[in-house]
Design a protein around this motif. Structure first.
Motif, PDB file in Angstrom:
ATOM      1  N   GLU A 169      -4.694   6.289   0.036  1.00 42.61           N
ATOM      2  CA  GLU A 169      -3.963   5.124  -0.040  1.00 42.61           C
ATOM      3  C   GLU A 169      -4.045   4.260  -1.677  1.00 42.61           C
ATOM      4  O   GLU A 169      -5.300   4.357  -2.012  1.00 42.61           O
ATOM      5  N   VAL A 170      -3.067   3.889  -2.075  1.00 46.74           N
ATOM      6  CA  VAL A 170      -2.982   3.310  -3.344  1.00 46.74           C
ATOM      7  C   VAL A 170      -2.654   1.669  -3.011  1.00 46.74           C
ATOM      8  O   VAL A 170      -1.738   1.356  -2.547  1.00 46.74           O
ATOM      9  N   ARG A 171      -3.534   0.863  -3.174  1.00 48.83           N
ATOM     10  CA  ARG A 171      -3.377  -0.593  -2.909  1.00 48.83           C
ATOM     11  C   ARG A 171      -2.646  -1.154  -4.378  1.00 48.83           C
ATOM     12  O   ARG A 171      -3.378  -1.807  -4.940  1.00 48.83           O
ATOM     13  N   ALA A 172      -1.407  -0.995  -4.385  1.00 44.09           N
ATOM     14  CA  ALA A 172      -0.669  -1.422  -5.657  1.00 44.09           C
ATOM     15  C   ALA A 172      -0.910  -2.990  -5.848  1.00 44.09           C
ATOM     16  O   ALA A 172      -0.979  -3.446  -6.949  1.00 44.09           O
ATOM     17  N   VAL A 173      -0.674  -3.707  -4.622  1.00 46.74           N
ATOM     18  CA  VAL A 173      -0.645  -5.173  -4.635  1.00 46.74           C
ATOM     19  C   VAL A 173      -1.644  -5.581  -3.540  1.00 46.74           C
ATOM     20  O   VAL A 173      -1.544  -5.095  -2.414  1.00 46.74           O
TER      21      VAL A 173
ATOM     22  N   GLY B 210      -0.448  -7.578 -17.293  1.00 47.11           N
ATOM     23  CA  GLY B 210      -1.746  -6.929 -16.563  1.00 47.11           C
ATOM     24  C   GLY B 210      -1.205  -5.649 -17.340  1.00 47.11           C
ATOM     25  O   GLY B 210      -0.353  -5.128 -17.803  1.00 47.11           O
ATOM     26  N   PRO B 211      -2.689  -4.892 -17.105  1.00 49.17           N
ATOM     27  CA  PRO B 211      -2.731  -3.474 -17.568  1.00 49.17           C
ATOM     28  C   PRO B 211      -1.705  -2.538 -16.880  1.00 49.17           C
ATOM     29  O   PRO B 211      -1.221  -3.045 -15.760  1.00 49.17           O
ATOM     30  N   ASN B 212      -1.278  -1.440 -17.573  1.00 52.97           N
ATOM     31  CA  ASN B 212      -0.623  -0.410 -16.867  1.00 52.97           C
ATOM     32  C   ASN B 212      -1.199  -0.026 -15.402  1.00 52.97           C
ATOM     33  O   ASN B 212      -2.334   0.127 -15.410  1.00 52.97           O
ATOM     34  N   GLY B 213      -0.338  -0.163 -14.309  1.00 51.94           N
ATOM     35  CA  GLY B 213      -0.548   0.448 -13.166  1.00 51.94           C
ATOM     36  C   GLY B 213      -1.050  -0.980 -12.259  1.00 51.94           C
ATOM     37  O   GLY B 213      -1.801  -0.768 -11.351  1.00 51.94           O
ATOM     38  N   ALA B 214      -1.106  -2.134 -12.771  1.00 48.42           N
ATOM     39  CA  ALA B 214      -1.657  -3.291 -12.336  1.00 48.42           C
ATOM     40  C   ALA B 214      -0.907  -3.527 -10.924  1.00 48.42           C
ATOM     41  O   ALA B 214      -1.594  -4.415 -10.121  1.00 48.42           O
ATOM     42  N   GLY B 215       0.190  -3.374 -10.978  1.00 48.05           N
ATOM     43  CA  GLY B 215       0.987  -3.715  -9.706  1.00 48.05           C
ATOM     44  C   GLY B 215       2.184  -4.731 -10.005  1.00 48.05           C
ATOM     45  O   GLY B 215       2.597  -5.338  -9.047  1.00 48.05           O
ATOM     46  N   LYS B 216       2.434  -4.928 -11.338  1.00 50.27           N
ATOM     47  CA  LYS B 216       3.620  -5.719 -11.712  1.00 50.27           C
ATOM     48  C   LYS B 216       4.986  -5.380 -11.306  1.00 50.27           C
ATOM     49  O   LYS B 216       5.618  -6.240 -10.528  1.00 50.27           O
ATOM     50  N   SER B 217       5.343  -4.218 -11.404  1.00 52.22           N
ATOM     51  CA  SER B 217       6.504  -3.561 -11.088  1.00 52.22           C
ATOM     52  C   SER B 217       6.777  -3.621  -9.597  1.00 52.22           C
ATOM     53  O   SER B 217       7.803  -3.963  -9.049  1.00 52.22           O
ATOM     54  N   THR B 218       5.693  -3.290  -8.895  1.00 48.25           N
ATOM     55  CA  THR B 218       5.672  -3.356  -7.437  1.00 48.25           C
ATOM     56  C   THR B 218       5.913  -4.743  -6.925  1.00 48.25           C
ATOM     57  O   THR B 218       6.609  -4.990  -5.862  1.00 48.25           O
ATOM     58  N   THR B 219       5.350  -5.713  -7.514  1.00 52.14           N
ATOM     59  CA  THR B 219       5.395  -7.227  -7.178  1.00 52.14           C
ATOM     60  C   THR B 219       6.945  -7.446  -7.291  1.00 52.14           C
ATOM     61  O   THR B 219       7.715  -8.137  -6.400  1.00 52.14           O
TER      62      THR B 219
ATOM     63  N   VAL C 283       0.711  -1.056  -0.065  1.00 51.89           N
ATOM     64  CA  VAL C 283      -0.057   0.021   0.109  1.00 51.89           C
ATOM     65  C   VAL C 283       0.929   1.029  -0.082  1.00 51.89           C
ATOM     66  O   VAL C 283       1.774   1.470   0.925  1.00 51.89           O
ATOM     67  N   PHE C 284       0.813   2.070  -0.824  1.00 53.30           N
ATOM     68  CA  PHE C 284       1.595   3.390  -1.169  1.00 53.30           C
ATOM     69  C   PHE C 284       0.388   4.473  -0.615  1.00 53.30           C
ATOM     70  O   PHE C 284      -0.630   4.478  -0.974  1.00 53.30           O
ATOM     71  N   THR C 285       1.074   5.402   0.240  1.00 53.11           N
ATOM     72  CA  THR C 285       0.314   6.465   0.624  1.00 53.11           C
ATOM     73  C   THR C 285       0.682   7.493   0.037  1.00 53.11           C
ATOM     74  O   THR C 285       1.814   8.010  -0.140  1.00 53.11           O
ATOM     75  N   VAL C 286      -0.319   8.152  -0.947  1.00 53.45           N
ATOM     76  CA  VAL C 286       0.243   9.259  -1.850  1.00 53.45           C
ATOM     77  C   VAL C 286      -0.611  10.546  -1.494  1.00 53.45           C
ATOM     78  O   VAL C 286      -1.899  10.366  -0.698  1.00 53.45           O
ATOM     79  N   ARG C 287      -0.047  11.484  -1.683  1.00 50.52           N
ATOM     80  CA  ARG C 287      -0.531  12.901  -1.019  1.00 50.52           C
ATOM     81  C   ARG C 287      -1.245  13.336  -2.626  1.00 50.52           C
ATOM     82  O   ARG C 287      -0.867  13.442  -3.394  1.00 50.52           O
TER      83      ARG C 287
HETATM   84  N1  LIG Z   1       6.476   4.739  -5.171  1.00 50.67           N
HETATM   85  C1  LIG Z   1       5.130   4.772  -5.453  1.00 50.67           C
HETATM   86  N2  LIG Z   1       4.323   5.674  -4.721  1.00 50.67           N
HETATM   87  C2  LIG Z   1       3.226   5.775  -4.924  1.00 50.67           C
HETATM   88  N3  LIG Z   1       2.393   4.897  -5.808  1.00 50.67           N
HETATM   89  C3  LIG Z   1       3.012   4.071  -6.474  1.00 50.67           C
HETATM   90  C4  LIG Z   1       4.385   3.973  -6.321  1.00 50.67           C
HETATM   91  N4  LIG Z   1       4.738   3.019  -7.359  1.00 50.67           N
HETATM   92  C5  LIG Z   1       3.900   2.569  -7.800  1.00 50.67           C
HETATM   93  N5  LIG Z   1       2.739   3.059  -7.609  1.00 50.67           N
HETATM   94  C6  LIG Z   1       1.337   2.925  -7.902  1.00 50.67           C
HETATM   95  O1  LIG Z   1       1.077   1.701  -7.772  1.00 50.67           O
HETATM   96  C7  LIG Z   1       0.013   1.128  -8.748  1.00 50.67           C
HETATM   97  C8  LIG Z   1       0.889  -0.085  -9.552  1.00 50.67           C
HETATM   98  O2  LIG Z   1       2.071   0.405 -10.069  1.00 50.67           O
HETATM   99  P1  LIG Z   1       3.184  -0.496 -10.748  1.00 50.67           P
HETATM  100  O3  LIG Z   1       3.496  -1.578  -9.869  1.00 50.67           O
HETATM  101  O4  LIG Z   1       4.116   0.218 -11.244  1.00 50.67           O
HETATM  102  O5  LIG Z   1       2.313  -1.094 -12.019  1.00 50.67           O
HETATM  103  P2  LIG Z   1       2.529  -1.965 -13.277  1.00 50.67           P
HETATM  104  O6  LIG Z   1       4.071  -2.306 -13.344  1.00 50.67           O
HETATM  105  O7  LIG Z   1       1.680  -2.967 -13.485  1.00 50.67           O
HETATM  106  O8  LIG Z   1       2.482  -0.994 -14.551  1.00 50.67           O
HETATM  107  C9  LIG Z   1      -0.031   2.066  -9.722  1.00 50.67           C
HETATM  108  O9  LIG Z   1      -1.386   2.788  -9.213  1.00 50.67           O
HETATM  109  C10 LIG Z   1       1.092   3.132  -9.318  1.00 50.67           C
HETATM  110  O10 LIG Z   1       0.855   4.531  -9.785  1.00 50.67           O
END
Ligand SMILES: Nc1ncnc2c1ncn2[C@@H]1O[C@H](COP(=O)(O)OP(=O)(O)O)[C@@H](O)[C@H]1O
Ligand SMILES: [Mg+2]
Length: 328
Positions: A30-34, A51-60, A12-16
């Motif tokens: 809160e952004v529930r990325a995963v 998965g589509p853009n923003g799905a949470g792949k890179s975060t995983t 979970v990311f906390t964004v302003r």
């Molecule tokens: N460092 C971060 N701070 C805040 N939000 C983030 C951060 N990294 C990723 N996100 C958010 O988390 C979600 C998943 O991102 P990401 O894992 O990059 O997706 P993907 O790789 O599938 O495109 C998106 O909504 C993205 O904006």
């Protein structure tokens, strides 16, 4: 024990975000990325993570390397908790981020490799052997003396893949390794990964936008959407679930009425002598082409694979735009 194991993993990311108009107060959101992902990958598997853009792949991927610490759930790679023992894990994993290089921008490629040789304390003989192998298979010979900033995207990507493998990792994570690459570079990268997986038994986890990457490389695919695992299985199963369609484009000798009499094909549109027909992605194109060719004067044809975003959109109903709307 599986080589990679996730249990209800969360980030979970906390964004302003800007508060109400006129107020300068900032609100947190809160952004529930995963959002609770569980899966297991066995040693030697080659798995697509899409998965589509923003799905949470890179975060995983970042949690799997220990770059990011999970907000919840459990994660083990080779029995190691990545966030706690990132350095120890680094000896056993390799990672390639398509959008970012781990190479030193101003140095010739070979100098980056020398630095990694020392950083990872790779035994000399092994370093030599791995480098020679990568140079040969990834055709890096002529690039070793070139500063990274002068490499094309495809060359740089091959350089990055080699860098990730110099220390003999048991698993390789690749985050969009073919993004922006030309057809030839893509083919070379895919060929290399296939060989790495079959001949060395390296476990590979690959995120991509390109369904062709998955079709050519992975027997298993996991689909995530909005931080959740939506599908885990064979690619053909995904097509069946998504009822996705391939598109057959035919060039006829002359303009003719819409082709509506070929079983299994659906007329989509026409443009002069050119017509587009859709057919289920789970069926083979060959009989369809034969059926069209038997009835119509065919000059040329091509088949377009289903677009992954379309497959996913269809799988969960509605377009991405509609889903985005529904999130607001
Ligand atoms: N460092 C971060 N701070 C805040 N939000 C983030 C951060 N990294 C990723 N996100 C958010 O988390 C979600 C998943 O991102 P990401 O894992 O990059 O997706 P993907 O790789 O599938 O495109 C998106 O909504 C993205 O904006
Ligand atoms: Mg990403």
């Amino acid at each position: 024990m599986p080589f990679i194991e996730l249990e209800s993993l969360e980030k979970v990311f906390t964004v302003r975000v800007r508060g109400n108009a006129g107020l300068f107060r900032r609100e947190k959101r809160e952004v529930r990325a995963v959002d609770g992902i569980s899966f297991a990958v066995e040693r030697g598997e080659m798995v697509g993570y899409i998965g589509p853009n923003g799905a949470g792949k890179s975060t995983t991927i970042k949690m799997l390397t220990g770059i990011l610490t999970p907000s919840g759930g459990r994660l083990r790679v080779a029995g190691i908790d990545p966030a706690r023992e990132r350095t120890r894990l680094a000896q056993r994993i390799g990672v390639v981020f398509g959008q970012r290089t781990t190479l030193w921008w101003d140095l010739p490629l070979k100098d980056s490799y020398r630095l990694m040789h020392r950083m990872y304390r790779i035994p000399d003989a092994r370093f030599r052997e791995n480098l020679d192998r990568c140079v040969e298979l990834l055709e890096l010979g002529e690039l070793l003396d070139v500063p990274v900033r002068q490499l094309s995207l495809g060359q740089r990507m091959r350089g990055d893949i080699a860098a990730a493998l110099l220390h003999d990792p048991e698993v390789l994570y690749l985050d969009e390794p073919t993004i922006g690459l030309d057809v030839v570079s893509k083919a070379r990268v895919r060929e290399f990964l296939r060989d790495l997986n079959t001949s060395r038994g390296t476990t590979v986890l690959l995120t991509t936008h390109d369904l062709t990457d998955i079709e050519q490389l992975c027997s298993r695919v996991m689909v995530i959407d909005r931080g959740r695992l939506m599908y885990d299985g064979e690619l053909s199963g995904l097509h069946a679930v998504g009822e996705s369609e391939r598109l057959l484009m035919v060039d006829l000798e002359r303009e003719l009425p819409p082709i509506t009499d070929v079983p299994g094909a659906r007329f989509v549109r026409s443009e002069g002598p050119r017509q587009w027909l859709a057919f289920p992605a789970t069926t083979s194109a060959a009989p369809l082409v034969a059926a069209v060719a038997a009835k119509y004067p065919l000059l040329d044809l091509s088949v377009r694979e289903p677009d992954i975003e379309a497959v996913i959109a269809k799988m969960y109903g509605g377009t991405r735009e509609e889903r985005r709307e529904s999130l607001r």
